[in-house]
Design an enzyme around this catalytic site. Structure first.
Site, PDB file in Angstrom:
ATOM      1  N   LYS A 161     -53.680-113.007 -40.638  1.00  0.00           N
ATOM      2  CA  LYS A 161     -54.492-112.086 -39.853  1.00  0.00           C
ATOM      3  C   LYS A 161     -54.338-112.421 -38.365  1.00  0.00           C
ATOM      4  CE  LYS A 161     -58.208-110.251 -42.485  1.00  0.00           C
ATOM      5  NZ  LYS A 161     -57.443-109.426 -43.385  1.00  0.00           N
TER       6      LYS A 161
HETATM    7  C1  LIG Z   1     -57.390-108.515 -44.436  1.00  0.00           C
HETATM    8  C2  LIG Z   1     -56.234-107.658 -44.710  1.00  0.00           C
HETATM    9  C3  LIG Z   1     -55.912-107.218 -46.001  1.00  0.00           C
HETATM   10  C4  LIG Z   1     -56.774-107.532 -47.184  1.00  0.00           C
HETATM   11  O1  LIG Z   1     -56.875-108.929 -47.411  1.00  0.00           O
HETATM   12  P1  LIG Z   1     -58.171-109.543 -48.089  1.00  0.00           P
HETATM   13  O2  LIG Z   1     -57.913-110.995 -48.148  1.00  0.00           O
HETATM   14  O3  LIG Z   1     -58.262-108.960 -49.430  1.00  0.00           O
HETATM   15  O4  LIG Z   1     -59.314-109.182 -47.236  1.00  0.00           O
HETATM   16  C5  LIG Z   1     -54.765-106.466 -46.158  1.00  0.00           C
HETATM   17  N1  LIG Z   1     -53.965-106.151 -45.113  1.00  0.00           N
HETATM   18  C6  LIG Z   1     -54.241-106.555 -43.865  1.00  0.00           C
HETATM   19  C7  LIG Z   1     -53.330-106.183 -42.760  1.00  0.00           C
HETATM   20  C8  LIG Z   1     -55.389-107.308 -43.620  1.00  0.00           C
HETATM   21  O5  LIG Z   1     -55.670-107.689 -42.378  1.00  0.00           O
END
Ligand SMILES: *Cc1c(COP(=O)(O)O)cnc(C)c1O
Length: 318
Positions: A161
């Site tokens: 992220k």
């Molecule tokens: C956070 C996110 C997800 C989903 O991830 P989780 O761990 O399930 O919250 C999918 N794609 C992107 C680009 C993200 O930032």
């Protein structure tokens, strides 16, 4: 929530501070967000238990540590410190509702620095906000395959992220909205299905749950892992990780997006092709129901995914 429109406290660099007092000098903005990384975590309120449950807190904080490592943001805080800080913060904010928790790590004091100088002082903040669940809403969305391509691993690190990644998904979702859809699905540079902005893609075909592998430019989603586990262990479905072609989306029996923010969001149309029978599919609705029960502590299975906050017992720090 304790105070008006925002929670009373947030956690910032080791201290719980009043929301109003968490300010920085404007020059600190500089390049600080270029290398910033974050997490998105949800906590769910159970009215009968009068209790708040955080979903897979440790896994999210582990991923934050991975994100920081990848963008070279050093920190002296460990997962246990951040776990403790998060639980204390939720108690202090008397969070008695579905809540979104967002840790953010950024490079502070960057105004006179070059971008190439790696940061020696990462700042870390955790804030919380109410975010009601939409799992039981019965809503579904219409998506388009984006004209934008998903970033690839040798351009930006898609699996974490990393804030600067998000322009890619933002452009795709803005385009989708402008074109009359709710959201987008992005393809990889190899023209395989990658993900939606902020959510992973799951397809049901001939009774199998199929999802792109982590090497097709997806974020390594914790919800994706939970959905795959629930589908295989509770619903006894075959779960397959493999690359998906664009045209498979048009012929899918069921299609849904999953992620912390999206939970399990059914997709009713792709590029104006109706998915399956158009409503929320059988597997999708079973997974939504099970997930809702797991998240709110109404289901004993997968109890280890929940962290009990102890909101009732909490005393607001002041
Ligand atoms: C956070 C996110 C997800 C989903 O991830 P989780 O761990 O399930 O919250 C999918 N794609 C992107 C680009 C993200 O930032």
């Amino acid at each position: 929530m304790a105070t008006g429109e925002h929670p009373a406290f947030l956690w910032w660099n080791g201290k719980q501070v009043r929301w109003e007092d968490a300010t920085i000098h404007v020059t600190d903005l500089a390049w600080s967000t270029v290398g910033a990384v974050f997490e998105g975590i949800r906590a769910y309120w159970n009215e009968d238990h009068q209790e708040l449950y955080v979903f897979r807190l440790r896994e999210h904080l582990d991923r934050l540590m991975d994100s920081m490592r990848l963008v070279r943001l050093p920190t002296t805080y460990g997962v246990d410190d951040l776990r403790e800080a998060t639980l204390t913060l939720l108690k202090a904010n008397e969070s008695r509702e579905d809540t979104y928790i967002r840790p953010l790590a950024y490079s502070s004091g960057t105004s006179c620095k070059r971008l190439s100088e790696s940061s020696s002082n990462a700042a870390l903040l955790i804030n919380t906000n109410p975010m009601p669940s939409k799992l039981a809403s019965g809503e579904s969305i219409k998506v388009k395959v984006s004209s934008w391509t998903r970033i690839s691993d040798n351009v930006m690190p898609p699996r974490i992220k990393n804030i600067s990644n998000y322009r890619n998904g933002q452009l795709a979702s803005m385009e989708a909205r402008a074109d009359g859809y709710d959201n987008a699905i992005l393809l990889s540079p190899q023209a395989k299905v990658s993900e939606a902005p902020g959510a992973c893609v799951m397809m049901v075909k001939h009774g199998k749950l199929i999802t792109p592998p982590t090497t097709d430019g997806i974020l390594e989603s914790i919800t994706r892992d939970a959905v795959m586990t629930m589908a295989s262990e509770s619903l006894r479905l075959d779960v397959v990780e493999r690359s998906i072609d664009r045209t498979e989306l048009y012929l899918a029996d069921e299609l849904f997006l999953c992620g912390t923010a999206f939970e399990i969001t059914p997709v009713a149309e792709v590029d104006r092709y109706q998915v399956g029978t158009g409503g929320i599919g059988e597997v999708t609705s079973q997974l939504q129901l099970l997930f809702e029960n797991v998240l709110r502590g109404k289901e004993d299975e997968f109890a280890s995914w929940r962290t009990v906050v102890g909101v009732e017992a909490g005393v607001a720090a002041d």
